[in-house]
Design an enzyme around this catalytic site. Structure first.
Site, PDB file in Angstrom:
ATOM      1  N   HIS A  47      -3.421   7.333  -7.452  1.00  0.00           N
ATOM      2  CA  HIS A  47      -4.721   6.681  -7.317  1.00  0.00           C
ATOM      3  C   HIS A  47      -4.818   5.538  -8.308  1.00  0.00           C
ATOM      4  CE1 HIS A  47      -9.053   6.091  -7.006  1.00  0.00           C
ATOM      5  NE2 HIS A  47      -8.952   6.734  -5.859  1.00  0.00           N
ATOM      6  N   ASP A  78      -7.606  12.378  -0.259  1.00  0.00           N
ATOM      7  CA  ASP A  78      -7.085  12.405   1.113  1.00  0.00           C
ATOM      8  C   ASP A  78      -6.075  13.515   1.339  1.00  0.00           C
ATOM      9  OD1 ASP A  78      -8.449  10.230   2.372  1.00  0.00           O
ATOM     10  OD2 ASP A  78      -7.428   8.970   0.922  1.00  0.00           O
TER      11      ASP A  78
HETATM   12  N1  COA Z   1       4.251   8.307  -3.772  1.00  0.00           N
HETATM   13  C1  COA Z   1       5.289   7.954  -4.543  1.00  0.00           C
HETATM   14  N2  COA Z   1       5.186   7.115  -5.571  1.00  0.00           N
HETATM   15  C2  COA Z   1       3.970   6.600  -5.834  1.00  0.00           C
HETATM   16  C3  COA Z   1       2.841   6.923  -5.080  1.00  0.00           C
HETATM   17  C4  COA Z   1       3.014   7.817  -4.015  1.00  0.00           C
HETATM   18  N3  COA Z   1       1.981   8.168  -3.253  1.00  0.00           N
HETATM   19  N4  COA Z   1       1.759   6.269  -5.567  1.00  0.00           N
HETATM   20  C5  COA Z   1       2.200   5.568  -6.609  1.00  0.00           C
HETATM   21  N5  COA Z   1       3.533   5.766  -6.776  1.00  0.00           N
HETATM   22  C6  COA Z   1       4.372   5.213  -7.795  1.00  0.00           C
HETATM   23  C7  COA Z   1       4.809   3.797  -7.490  1.00  0.00           C
HETATM   24  O1  COA Z   1       5.986   3.750  -6.719  1.00  0.00           O
HETATM   25  C8  COA Z   1       5.015   3.301  -8.880  1.00  0.00           C
HETATM   26  O2  COA Z   1       6.198   3.881  -9.390  1.00  0.00           O
HETATM   27  P1  COA Z   1       7.206   3.076 -10.321  1.00  0.00           P
HETATM   28  O3  COA Z   1       6.420   2.732 -11.541  1.00  0.00           O
HETATM   29  O4  COA Z   1       8.302   4.049 -10.537  1.00  0.00           O
HETATM   30  O5  COA Z   1       7.587   1.890  -9.502  1.00  0.00           O
HETATM   31  C9  COA Z   1       3.869   3.911  -9.666  1.00  0.00           C
HETATM   32  O6  COA Z   1       3.598   5.116  -8.984  1.00  0.00           O
HETATM   33  C10 COA Z   1       2.603   3.056  -9.711  1.00  0.00           C
HETATM   34  O7  COA Z   1       2.238   2.696  -8.394  1.00  0.00           O
HETATM   35  P2  COA Z   1       1.327   1.467  -7.995  1.00  0.00           P
HETATM   36  O8  COA Z   1       1.792   0.928  -6.682  1.00  0.00           O
HETATM   37  O9  COA Z   1       1.205   0.498  -9.126  1.00  0.00           O
HETATM   38  O10 COA Z   1      -0.063   2.147  -7.805  1.00  0.00           O
HETATM   39  P3  COA Z   1      -1.324   1.467  -7.179  1.00  0.00           P
HETATM   40  O11 COA Z   1      -2.443   1.662  -8.108  1.00  0.00           O
HETATM   41  O12 COA Z   1      -1.067   0.055  -6.750  1.00  0.00           O
HETATM   42  O13 COA Z   1      -1.523   2.274  -5.833  1.00  0.00           O
HETATM   43  C11 COA Z   1      -2.211   3.820  -4.258  1.00  0.00           C
HETATM   44  C12 COA Z   1      -2.499   3.230  -5.634  1.00  0.00           C
HETATM   45  C13 COA Z   1      -3.309   4.794  -3.897  1.00  0.00           C
HETATM   46  C14 COA Z   1      -2.193   2.685  -3.199  1.00  0.00           C
HETATM   47  C15 COA Z   1      -0.842   4.520  -4.284  1.00  0.00           C
HETATM   48  O14 COA Z   1      -0.867   5.569  -5.226  1.00  0.00           O
HETATM   49  C16 COA Z   1      -0.398   5.013  -2.924  1.00  0.00           C
HETATM   50  O15 COA Z   1       0.202   4.245  -2.160  1.00  0.00           O
HETATM   51  N6  COA Z   1      -0.708   6.292  -2.573  1.00  0.00           N
HETATM   52  C17 COA Z   1      -0.429   6.802  -1.278  1.00  0.00           C
HETATM   53  C18 COA Z   1      -1.536   6.425  -0.295  1.00  0.00           C
HETATM   54  C19 COA Z   1      -2.800   7.216  -0.532  1.00  0.00           C
HETATM   55  O16 COA Z   1      -2.766   8.414  -0.724  1.00  0.00           O
HETATM   56  N7  COA Z   1      -3.954   6.496  -0.465  1.00  0.00           N
HETATM   57  C20 COA Z   1      -5.258   7.125  -0.639  1.00  0.00           C
HETATM   58  C21 COA Z   1      -5.871   6.754  -1.943  1.00  0.00           C
HETATM   59  S1  COA Z   1      -7.371   7.628  -2.210  1.00  0.00           S
END
Ligand code: COA
Length: 378
Positions: free
Chosen positions: A263, A314
């Site tokens: 998140h 979610d």
């Molecule tokens: N699965 C695997 N790795 C994940 C992840 C996930 N769901 N969410 C984040 N990460 C990892 C990224 O690959 C990154 O790893 P690294 O540092 O080794 O490269 C690190 O965590 C940070 O991720 P980042 O993309 O900067 O996080 P963000 O703040 O931009 O993204 C979300 C937030 C919610 C978009 C992201 O966590 C995600 O895609 N989650 C899955 C979709 C989801 O459940 N959405 C509902 C949100 S309520």
């Protein structure tokens, strides 16, 4: 413009002031409040209707105010015939979220006071949209399944009436309470992507329906509201708790994201909504003898082991919705049904204290290129 740092994804940018919800980390625990009230109290003691009132009017209602508000919502549940016609004419394969946003846009075309933005008129539009979302979703689902429409009833709560219109029978009190609490947990979450988009639209003084259409479109993405649907796909693929670890390990090794984890705001702390929903998912799965909660727990354990990521709201929504017999492709719509009061409260707040939201981009393309006439271009 002076050179400023680009904050990718606007992470941690404070874009505006708001009195609607508070998310704060205190001593390693995440606090989430709607209008100053803790989400844990609201989830356990309130109803979705009461939370809608709280978000729209700014404080909890008195008993008679809630009574009146519930009646006002119930009276607005039925759809105009034009919208029922639209639902009948849209191709059956249309994604239910596309149906929802198209219906909102059509409702705007039917509203003769489309551009009026007085507080009174905004509240009227808000009550109508909150009340009609469940009917649009349930009616379209029944139409595409070739089933008869079950008109809304005045007697049932918002949550129970939706399940009644969807399934054709009144839900158990556990099912009603489960959906009610799920809607409360989804009702508001500060400047998440869809709410931010709604506020950007409102800042141009676009009409309320346009703002909600923009929010609905944004919610649909798999990184936002669409995640629960992806979680369900994963649960079905994993199928049994003992396959969870191998599945998670492989996905992570391939550099793929596990839906329902991570998140932007709750980094390394438990999303309080996920915690509350986890309890609900557990109770519901036991009652309905559904396997999905156990599969979810095994996946959560493995994701923590290999990536130290915690589940978000979610993740547990998926097993709750499955236990309620809600079809997978309606999951995002249920999120929208929950989030609509939050969007509307933010749209009103934006109208009431407006400044156009218009950030800048740092240009990184080519500069000062010579214009070559079309006839000389090769
Ligand atoms: N699965 C695997 N790795 C994940 C992840 C996930 N769901 N969410 C984040 N990460 C990892 C990224 O690959 C990154 O790893 P690294 O540092 O080794 O490269 C690190 O965590 C940070 O991720 P980042 O993309 O900067 O996080 P963000 O703040 O931009 O993204 C979300 C937030 C919610 C978009 C992201 O966590 C995600 O895609 N989650 C899955 C979709 C989801 O459940 N959405 C509902 C949100 S309520």
């Amino acid at each position: 413009m002076s050179e400023k740092e680009v904050l990718e994804g606007l992470e941690d940018v404070i874009a505006l002031e708001s009195k609607i919800s508070r998310i704060e980390l205190v001593d390693g625990t995440a606090i989430l409040e709607y209008r100053g009230y803790d989400i844990r109290d609201l989830a356990k003691k309130s109803t979705f209707e009461e939370v809608c009132y709280l978000l729209l009017y700014g404080d909890l209602p008195k008993k008679y105010e809630l009574q009146d508000f519930k009646i006002e919502l119930a009276e607005r549940r039925e759809l105009p015939p034009q919208i029922i016609g639209l639902l009948t004419h849209l191709p059956q394969y249309t994604h239910p979220m596309v149906v929802l946003r198209t219906s909102v846009s059509y409702l705007g075309s039917l509203d003769k006071k489309l551009h009026e933005k007085s507080r009174e008129e905004c509240l009227e539009k808000s009550k109508s949209l909150i009340a009609k979302f469940p009917t649009i979703i349930a009616y379209f689902h029944r139409i595409r399944m070739g089933k008869n429409l079950i008109p809304p009833t005045l007697e049932l709560s918002h949550a129970a009436n939706f399940l009644y219109m969807l399934h054709g029978e009144e839900p158990s009190s556990t099912a009603e309470r489960a959906l009610d609490m799920d809607l409360i947990l989804h009702a508001e979450h500060e400047l998440n992507a869809s709410t931010f988009v709604a506020r950007v639209a409102a800042s141009t003084l676009a009409d309320m329906y346009a703002c909600v259409v923009a929010a609905t479109g944004t919610l649909m993405g798999p990184l936002h509201g669409g995640a629960a649907n992806e979680v369900m796909k994963m649960l079905r693929e994993v199928a049994t708790p003992r396959r969870a670890e191998e599945y998670v390990k492989k996905k992570l090794e391939m550099g793929e994201r596990i839906m329902g984890f991570g998140h932007r705001v709750y980094r390394n702390v438990m999303d309080p909504r996920a915690e509350l929903l986890r309890g609900l998912a557990k109770k519901l799965s036991e009652e309905k003898e559904s396997i999905w909660f156990k599969v979810s727990e095994a996946i959560a354990e493995a994701v923590y082991k290999y990536k130290k990521l915690l589940p978000n709201i979610d993740f547990y929504s998926a097993s709750v919705y499955a236990a309620l017999g809600i079809p997978d492709d309606l999951f995002v719509n249920i999120f929208a049904m929950g989030r609509i009061p939050g969007w509307l409260a933010h749209i009103m707040e934006q109208y009431e204290n407006n400044r156009l939201i218009r950030p800048r981009a740092k240009y990184i393309g080519e500069k000062n290129k010579e214009y070559i006439p079309l006839t000389r271009r090769e």
